[in-house]
Motif scaffolding. Sequence first.
Motif, PDB file in Angstrom:
ATOM      1  N   MET A   1      -9.686 -34.279 -15.017  1.00 53.01           N
ATOM      2  CA  MET A   1     -10.833 -33.176 -15.079  1.00 53.01           C
ATOM      3  C   MET A   1     -10.719 -32.678 -16.881  1.00 53.01           C
ATOM      4  SD  MET A   1     -11.842 -29.754 -13.365  1.00 53.01           S
ATOM      5  CE  MET A   1     -12.812 -30.599 -12.248  1.00 53.01           C
ATOM      6  N   THR A   2     -11.696 -32.747 -17.511  1.00 58.57           N
ATOM      7  CA  THR A   2     -11.767 -32.260 -18.755  1.00 58.57           C
ATOM      8  C   THR A   2     -11.215 -30.903 -18.913  1.00 58.57           C
ATOM      9  OG1 THR A   2     -13.565 -33.480 -19.276  1.00 58.57           O
ATOM     10  CG2 THR A   2     -12.953 -31.808 -20.916  1.00 58.57           C
ATOM     11  N   PRO A   3     -10.351 -30.503 -19.805  1.00 55.05           N
ATOM     12  CA  PRO A   3      -9.946 -29.007 -19.843  1.00 55.05           C
ATOM     13  C   PRO A   3     -10.782 -28.173 -20.570  1.00 55.05           C
ATOM     14  CG  PRO A   3      -8.901 -30.297 -21.581  1.00 55.05           C
ATOM     15  CD  PRO A   3      -9.538 -31.395 -20.797  1.00 55.05           C
ATOM     16  N   TRP A   4     -10.922 -26.757 -20.105  1.00 53.61           N
ATOM     17  CA  TRP A   4     -11.352 -25.669 -20.988  1.00 53.61           C
ATOM     18  C   TRP A   4     -11.066 -25.607 -22.286  1.00 53.61           C
ATOM     19  CZ3 TRP A   4     -15.683 -23.886 -18.888  1.00 53.61           C
ATOM     20  CH2 TRP A   4     -15.836 -23.687 -17.570  1.00 53.61           C
ATOM     21  N   VAL A   5     -12.016 -25.446 -23.227  1.00 59.09           N
ATOM     22  CA  VAL A   5     -11.786 -25.150 -24.612  1.00 59.09           C
ATOM     23  C   VAL A   5     -12.118 -23.697 -24.921  1.00 59.09           C
ATOM     24  CG1 VAL A   5     -12.364 -26.130 -27.039  1.00 59.09           C
ATOM     25  CG2 VAL A   5     -12.028 -27.538 -25.220  1.00 59.09           C
ATOM     26  N   LEU A   6     -11.535 -22.984 -25.577  1.00 63.21           N
ATOM     27  CA  LEU A   6     -11.836 -21.762 -26.047  1.00 63.21           C
ATOM     28  C   LEU A   6     -12.566 -21.990 -27.407  1.00 63.21           C
ATOM     29  CD1 LEU A   6     -11.329 -18.654 -25.953  1.00 63.21           C
ATOM     30  CD2 LEU A   6      -9.312 -18.782 -27.320  1.00 63.21           C
ATOM     31  N   LEU A   7     -13.829 -21.378 -27.193  1.00 57.12           N
ATOM     32  CA  LEU A   7     -14.655 -21.346 -28.438  1.00 57.12           C
ATOM     33  C   LEU A   7     -14.635 -20.180 -29.208  1.00 57.12           C
ATOM     34  CD1 LEU A   7     -17.828 -22.759 -26.595  1.00 57.12           C
ATOM     35  CD2 LEU A   7     -16.140 -24.004 -27.750  1.00 57.12           C
ATOM     36  N   ASP A   8     -14.482 -18.983 -28.643  1.00 53.41           N
ATOM     37  CA  ASP A   8     -14.577 -17.633 -29.412  1.00 53.41           C
ATOM     38  C   ASP A   8     -13.981 -16.522 -28.422  1.00 53.41           C
ATOM     39  OD1 ASP A   8     -14.817 -16.063 -31.410  1.00 53.41           O
ATOM     40  OD2 ASP A   8     -16.868 -15.863 -31.391  1.00 53.41           O
ATOM     41  N   SER A   9     -13.534 -15.598 -29.039  1.00 59.06           N
ATOM     42  CA  SER A   9     -13.044 -14.285 -28.165  1.00 59.06           C
ATOM     43  C   SER A   9     -13.809 -12.994 -28.999  1.00 59.06           C
ATOM     44  CB  SER A   9     -11.506 -14.175 -28.110  1.00 59.06           C
ATOM     45  OG  SER A   9     -10.956 -14.199 -29.392  1.00 59.06           O
ATOM     46  N   ALA A  10     -13.855 -12.097 -28.347  1.00 60.10           N
ATOM     47  CA  ALA A  10     -14.333 -10.674 -28.778  1.00 60.10           C
ATOM     48  C   ALA A  10     -14.050  -9.391 -28.187  1.00 60.10           C
ATOM     49  CB  ALA A  10     -15.918 -10.927 -28.969  1.00 60.10           C
ATOM     50  N   PRO A  11     -13.666  -8.485 -28.967  1.00 60.02           N
ATOM     51  CA  PRO A  11     -13.324  -7.269 -28.221  1.00 60.02           C
ATOM     52  C   PRO A  11     -14.517  -6.471 -27.526  1.00 60.02           C
ATOM     53  CG  PRO A  11     -13.685  -6.782 -30.673  1.00 60.02           C
ATOM     54  CD  PRO A  11     -13.628  -8.422 -30.293  1.00 60.02           C
ATOM     55  N   VAL A  12     -14.015  -5.922 -26.363  1.00 62.95           N
ATOM     56  CA  VAL A  12     -15.112  -5.167 -25.547  1.00 62.95           C
ATOM     57  C   VAL A  12     -15.051  -3.811 -26.369  1.00 62.95           C
ATOM     58  CG1 VAL A  12     -15.922  -4.367 -23.384  1.00 62.95           C
ATOM     59  CG2 VAL A  12     -15.002  -6.489 -23.751  1.00 62.95           C
ATOM     60  N   PRO A  13     -15.826  -2.902 -26.823  1.00 61.91           N
ATOM     61  CA  PRO A  13     -15.709  -1.884 -27.217  1.00 61.91           C
ATOM     62  C   PRO A  13     -15.393  -0.609 -26.043  1.00 61.91           C
ATOM     63  CG  PRO A  13     -17.812  -2.518 -28.216  1.00 61.91           C
ATOM     64  CD  PRO A  13     -17.204  -3.664 -27.126  1.00 61.91           C
ATOM     65  N   GLY A  14     -14.427   0.287 -26.557  1.00 54.39           N
ATOM     66  CA  GLY A  14     -14.041   1.245 -25.738  1.00 54.39           C
ATOM     67  C   GLY A  14     -12.788   0.875 -24.580  1.00 54.39           C
ATOM     68  N   LYS A  15     -11.861   0.248 -25.409  1.00 58.81           N
ATOM     69  CA  LYS A  15     -10.654  -0.143 -24.592  1.00 58.81           C
ATOM     70  C   LYS A  15     -11.166  -1.128 -23.380  1.00 58.81           C
ATOM     71  CE  LYS A  15      -8.290   4.021 -26.117  1.00 58.81           C
ATOM     72  NZ  LYS A  15      -7.371   5.048 -25.649  1.00 58.81           N
ATOM     73  N   GLY A  16     -11.898  -2.073 -23.522  1.00 57.35           N
ATOM     74  CA  GLY A  16     -12.509  -2.833 -22.533  1.00 57.35           C
ATOM     75  C   GLY A  16     -11.629  -4.244 -22.504  1.00 57.35           C
ATOM     76  N   VAL A  90     -39.629  -6.915 -23.073  1.00 50.74           N
ATOM     77  CA  VAL A  90     -38.212  -6.798 -22.303  1.00 50.74           C
ATOM     78  C   VAL A  90     -37.117  -6.664 -23.391  1.00 50.74           C
ATOM     79  CG1 VAL A  90     -36.728  -8.185 -21.035  1.00 50.74           C
ATOM     80  CG2 VAL A  90     -38.834  -8.673 -20.850  1.00 50.74           C
ATOM     81  N   THR A  91     -36.578  -5.340 -23.172  1.00 49.42           N
ATOM     82  CA  THR A  91     -35.353  -5.026 -23.934  1.00 49.42           C
ATOM     83  C   THR A  91     -33.975  -5.364 -23.459  1.00 49.42           C
ATOM     84  OG1 THR A  91     -36.799  -3.025 -24.815  1.00 49.42           O
ATOM     85  CG2 THR A  91     -34.415  -2.826 -25.047  1.00 49.42           C
ATOM     86  N   VAL A  92     -33.341  -5.899 -23.907  1.00 48.00           N
ATOM     87  CA  VAL A  92     -31.723  -6.078 -23.644  1.00 48.00           C
ATOM     88  C   VAL A  92     -30.665  -5.416 -24.366  1.00 48.00           C
ATOM     89  CG1 VAL A  92     -30.138  -8.079 -23.148  1.00 48.00           C
ATOM     90  CG2 VAL A  92     -32.633  -8.584 -23.035  1.00 48.00           C
ATOM     91  N   ALA A  93     -30.075  -4.814 -23.690  1.00 49.13           N
ATOM     92  CA  ALA A  93     -28.828  -3.964 -24.091  1.00 49.13           C
ATOM     93  C   ALA A  93     -27.644  -4.666 -23.820  1.00 49.13           C
ATOM     94  CB  ALA A  93     -28.848  -2.739 -23.569  1.00 49.13           C
ATOM     95  N   GLU A  94     -26.904  -5.227 -24.984  1.00 46.89           N
ATOM     96  CA  GLU A  94     -25.622  -5.987 -24.826  1.00 46.89           C
ATOM     97  C   GLU A  94     -24.817  -5.104 -25.756  1.00 46.89           C
ATOM     98  OE1 GLU A  94     -22.551  -7.577 -24.177  1.00 46.89           O
ATOM     99  OE2 GLU A  94     -24.274  -8.214 -23.056  1.00 46.89           O
ATOM    100  N   LEU A  95     -23.419  -4.752 -25.119  1.00 44.22           N
ATOM    101  CA  LEU A  95     -22.419  -3.855 -25.663  1.00 44.22           C
ATOM    102  C   LEU A  95     -21.781  -4.855 -26.529  1.00 44.22           C
ATOM    103  CD1 LEU A  95     -21.136  -1.087 -25.544  1.00 44.22           C
ATOM    104  CD2 LEU A  95     -19.571  -2.440 -23.763  1.00 44.22           C
ATOM    105  N   VAL A  96     -21.309  -5.961 -26.312  1.00 45.01           N
ATOM    106  CA  VAL A  96     -20.425  -6.778 -27.169  1.00 45.01           C
ATOM    107  C   VAL A  96     -21.627  -7.577 -28.313  1.00 45.01           C
ATOM    108  CG1 VAL A  96     -18.838  -8.565 -27.073  1.00 45.01           C
ATOM    109  CG2 VAL A  96     -18.902  -7.078 -25.413  1.00 45.01           C
ATOM    110  N   PRO A  97     -21.543  -7.470 -29.378  1.00 49.25           N
ATOM    111  CA  PRO A  97     -22.402  -8.163 -30.299  1.00 49.25           C
ATOM    112  C   PRO A  97     -22.151  -9.719 -30.297  1.00 49.25           C
ATOM    113  CG  PRO A  97     -21.517  -6.394 -31.415  1.00 49.25           C
ATOM    114  CD  PRO A  97     -20.852  -6.313 -30.066  1.00 49.25           C
ATOM    115  N   ALA A  98     -20.698 -10.073 -30.107  1.00 53.01           N
ATOM    116  CA  ALA A  98     -20.464 -11.597 -30.105  1.00 53.01           C
ATOM    117  C   ALA A  98     -21.393 -12.240 -28.883  1.00 53.01           C
ATOM    118  CB  ALA A  98     -18.938 -11.845 -29.753  1.00 53.01           C
ATOM    119  N   VAL A  99     -21.544 -11.530 -27.548  1.00 51.06           N
ATOM    120  CA  VAL A  99     -22.312 -12.179 -26.572  1.00 51.06           C
ATOM    121  C   VAL A  99     -23.731 -12.543 -27.294  1.00 51.06           C
ATOM    122  CG1 VAL A  99     -23.328 -11.815 -24.248  1.00 51.06           C
ATOM    123  CG2 VAL A  99     -20.696 -11.185 -24.981  1.00 51.06           C
ATOM    124  N   VAL A 100     -24.246 -11.568 -28.020  1.00 48.98           N
ATOM    125  CA  VAL A 100     -25.784 -11.850 -28.435  1.00 48.98           C
ATOM    126  C   VAL A 100     -25.813 -13.197 -29.421  1.00 48.98           C
ATOM    127  CG1 VAL A 100     -27.393 -11.056 -29.949  1.00 48.98           C
ATOM    128  CG2 VAL A 100     -26.257  -9.479 -28.327  1.00 48.98           C
TER     129      VAL A 100
END
Length: 177
Positions: A1-16, A90-100
Amino acid sequence: MTPWVLLDSAPVPGKGGELQLYRRGGEFSIKIAGRGELMSSRVHGSEEALAEQTCARLADRSQPSVLIGGLGMGFTLAAALSQLGERALVTVAELVPAVVAWNRGALGEPAGYPLRDPRVSVREGDVARLLEAGQQSYDAILLDVDNGPEGLTRKQNDWLYGENGLSAAFTALRPRG
Protein backbone atom coordinates in the motif's frame (compact mmCIF):
# COMPACT_ATOMS: atom_id res chain seq x y z
CA MET A 1 0.00 0.00 0.00
CA THR A 2 1.21 3.49 -0.84
CA PRO A 3 2.28 5.43 2.26
CA TRP A 4 0.71 8.73 3.33
CA VAL A 5 2.76 11.80 2.41
CA LEU A 6 2.64 14.91 4.59
CA LEU A 7 1.93 17.87 2.29
CA ASP A 8 1.60 20.71 4.79
CA SER A 9 0.79 21.60 8.36
CA ALA A 10 -0.75 24.64 10.01
CA PRO A 11 -1.42 25.79 13.56
CA VAL A 12 -4.98 26.02 14.81
CA PRO A 13 -5.45 29.45 16.42
CA GLY A 14 -6.20 29.50 20.13
CA LYS A 15 -4.07 26.59 21.36
CA GLY A 16 -5.81 24.13 19.08
CA GLY A 17 -2.75 22.18 18.07
CA GLU A 18 -1.68 21.59 14.50
CA LEU A 19 -3.56 20.42 11.42
CA GLN A 20 -1.67 18.21 9.01
CA LEU A 21 -2.64 17.61 5.39
CA TYR A 22 -1.70 14.19 3.99
CA ARG A 23 -2.09 12.62 0.56
CA ARG A 24 -1.97 8.99 -0.58
CA GLY A 25 -2.57 8.69 -4.29
CA GLY A 26 -5.84 10.56 -4.96
CA GLU A 27 -6.93 10.38 -1.32
CA PHE A 28 -6.52 13.17 1.26
CA SER A 29 -6.61 13.21 5.03
CA ILE A 30 -6.50 16.06 7.53
CA LYS A 31 -5.20 15.00 10.90
CA ILE A 32 -4.76 16.73 14.21
CA ALA A 33 -1.16 16.19 15.25
CA GLY A 34 -1.01 13.61 18.02
CA ARG A 35 -4.79 12.98 18.00
CA GLY A 36 -5.51 11.25 14.70
CA GLU A 37 -7.68 11.83 11.67
CA LEU A 38 -10.16 14.69 11.64
CA MET A 39 -11.51 14.16 8.11
CA SER A 40 -10.87 12.17 4.97
CA SER A 41 -11.77 12.46 1.32
CA ARG A 42 -12.86 8.79 1.50
CA VAL A 43 -15.73 9.38 3.91
CA HIS A 44 -17.90 12.49 3.59
CA GLY A 45 -21.51 11.33 3.54
CA SER A 46 -22.45 13.14 6.76
CA GLU A 47 -21.14 16.45 5.40
CA GLU A 48 -23.20 16.02 2.23
CA ALA A 49 -26.32 15.00 4.18
CA LEU A 50 -26.01 18.05 6.44
CA ALA A 51 -26.03 20.38 3.43
CA GLU A 52 -28.54 18.51 1.27
CA GLN A 53 -31.17 18.12 3.98
CA THR A 54 -30.82 21.71 5.12
CA CYS A 55 -30.65 23.40 1.73
CA ALA A 56 -33.58 21.40 0.35
CA ARG A 57 -35.71 23.31 2.88
CA LEU A 58 -34.68 26.60 1.24
CA ALA A 59 -36.12 25.79 -2.19
CA ASP A 60 -38.83 28.44 -1.86
CA ARG A 61 -36.34 31.26 -1.16
CA SER A 62 -35.39 33.44 -4.13
CA GLN A 63 -31.97 34.44 -2.80
CA PRO A 64 -31.07 32.28 0.19
CA SER A 65 -28.15 33.21 2.37
CA VAL A 66 -26.31 30.33 4.01
CA LEU A 67 -23.49 30.34 6.54
CA ILE A 68 -21.21 27.32 6.72
CA GLY A 69 -18.98 27.15 9.76
CA GLY A 70 -15.91 25.13 8.81
CA LEU A 71 -14.63 24.54 5.27
CA GLY A 72 -12.86 21.25 5.92
CA MET A 73 -12.41 19.48 2.60
CA GLY A 74 -15.23 21.41 0.92
CA PHE A 75 -17.79 18.60 0.77
CA THR A 76 -20.42 20.46 2.83
CA LEU A 77 -19.97 23.53 0.64
CA ALA A 78 -20.15 21.53 -2.60
CA ALA A 79 -23.34 19.76 -1.50
CA ALA A 80 -24.94 23.06 -0.45
CA LEU A 81 -24.11 24.66 -3.79
CA SER A 82 -25.64 21.72 -5.66
CA GLN A 83 -28.95 22.28 -3.80
CA LEU A 84 -29.07 26.08 -4.03
CA GLY A 85 -30.07 28.23 -6.99
CA GLU A 86 -27.86 30.62 -8.90
CA ARG A 87 -28.90 33.59 -6.72
CA ALA A 88 -27.84 31.99 -3.45
CA LEU A 89 -25.12 33.52 -1.30
CA VAL A 90 -22.94 31.17 0.72
CA THR A 91 -20.51 32.44 3.33
CA VAL A 92 -17.89 30.02 4.60
CA ALA A 93 -16.12 30.77 7.87
CA GLU A 94 -12.81 28.95 8.27
CA LEU A 95 -10.59 29.44 11.28
CA VAL A 96 -7.38 28.08 9.73
CA PRO A 97 -6.20 30.11 6.71
CA ALA A 98 -4.14 27.17 5.44
CA VAL A 99 -7.32 25.09 5.04
CA VAL A 100 -8.63 27.73 2.63
CA ALA A 101 -5.33 27.66 0.72
CA TRP A 102 -5.36 23.85 0.60
CA ASN A 103 -8.91 23.94 -0.84
CA ARG A 104 -7.85 26.42 -3.50
CA GLY A 105 -5.10 23.95 -4.44
CA ALA A 106 -5.01 20.17 -4.79
CA LEU A 107 -7.36 19.50 -1.86
CA GLY A 108 -10.17 21.21 -3.78
CA GLU A 109 -10.26 18.51 -6.44
CA PRO A 110 -12.22 15.78 -4.56
CA ALA A 111 -15.12 18.19 -3.87
CA GLY A 112 -14.96 19.80 -7.33
CA TYR A 113 -13.27 23.08 -6.29
CA PRO A 114 -16.37 24.67 -4.71
CA LEU A 115 -14.45 27.81 -3.67
CA ARG A 116 -14.35 28.77 -7.36
CA ASP A 117 -18.13 29.20 -7.39
CA PRO A 118 -19.07 32.92 -7.60
CA ARG A 119 -21.84 32.41 -5.02
CA VAL A 120 -19.21 31.74 -2.34
CA SER A 121 -17.44 34.20 -0.07
CA VAL A 122 -14.84 33.09 2.46
CA ARG A 123 -14.25 34.67 5.84
CA GLU A 124 -11.04 33.54 7.46
CA GLY A 125 -11.77 33.56 11.16
CA ASP A 126 -13.95 32.14 13.87
CA VAL A 127 -17.55 31.39 12.86
CA ALA A 128 -18.55 32.51 16.37
CA ARG A 129 -17.79 36.12 15.38
CA LEU A 130 -20.16 35.91 12.41
CA LEU A 131 -22.87 34.38 14.58
CA GLU A 132 -22.51 37.13 17.16
CA ALA A 133 -22.67 39.85 14.49
CA GLY A 134 -25.39 38.37 12.28
CA GLN A 135 -28.79 39.79 13.17
CA GLN A 136 -31.23 37.90 10.93
CA SER A 137 -28.57 37.50 8.25
CA TYR A 138 -28.92 33.84 7.22
CA ASP A 139 -31.63 31.49 6.04
CA ALA A 140 -29.57 28.54 7.25
CA ILE A 141 -26.48 27.94 9.34
CA LEU A 142 -24.53 24.73 8.91
CA LEU A 143 -21.95 24.09 11.60
CA ASP A 144 -19.37 21.62 10.34
CA VAL A 145 -16.89 22.47 13.08
CA ASP A 146 -15.08 19.64 14.88
CA ASN A 147 -16.56 16.14 14.83
CA GLY A 148 -19.46 16.74 17.16
CA PRO A 149 -20.72 19.04 19.87
CA GLU A 150 -17.43 19.17 21.77
CA GLY A 151 -14.40 21.20 20.82
CA LEU A 152 -12.03 18.66 19.27
CA THR A 153 -9.71 21.02 17.43
CA ARG A 154 -9.91 23.67 20.15
CA LYS A 155 -11.78 23.97 23.43
CA GLN A 156 -13.30 27.37 22.51
CA ASN A 157 -15.57 25.58 20.01
CA ASP A 158 -17.64 24.20 22.91
CA TRP A 159 -19.32 27.63 22.98
CA LEU A 160 -20.94 26.97 19.60
CA TYR A 161 -23.02 24.10 20.95
CA GLY A 162 -23.85 25.59 24.34
CA GLU A 163 -26.76 27.84 25.24
CA ASN A 164 -24.97 31.08 24.27
CA GLY A 165 -23.78 29.75 20.92
CA LEU A 166 -27.19 28.34 20.00
CA SER A 167 -28.83 31.61 21.03
CA ALA A 168 -26.40 33.56 18.81
CA ALA A 169 -27.13 31.19 15.92
CA PHE A 170 -30.88 31.63 16.40
CA THR A 171 -30.49 35.42 16.42
CA ALA A 172 -28.42 35.23 13.24
CA LEU A 173 -31.21 33.41 11.40
CA ARG A 174 -33.83 35.17 9.33
CA PRO A 175 -37.50 34.48 10.09
CA ARG A 176 -38.30 30.85 9.17
CA GLY A 177 -34.56 30.16 9.02
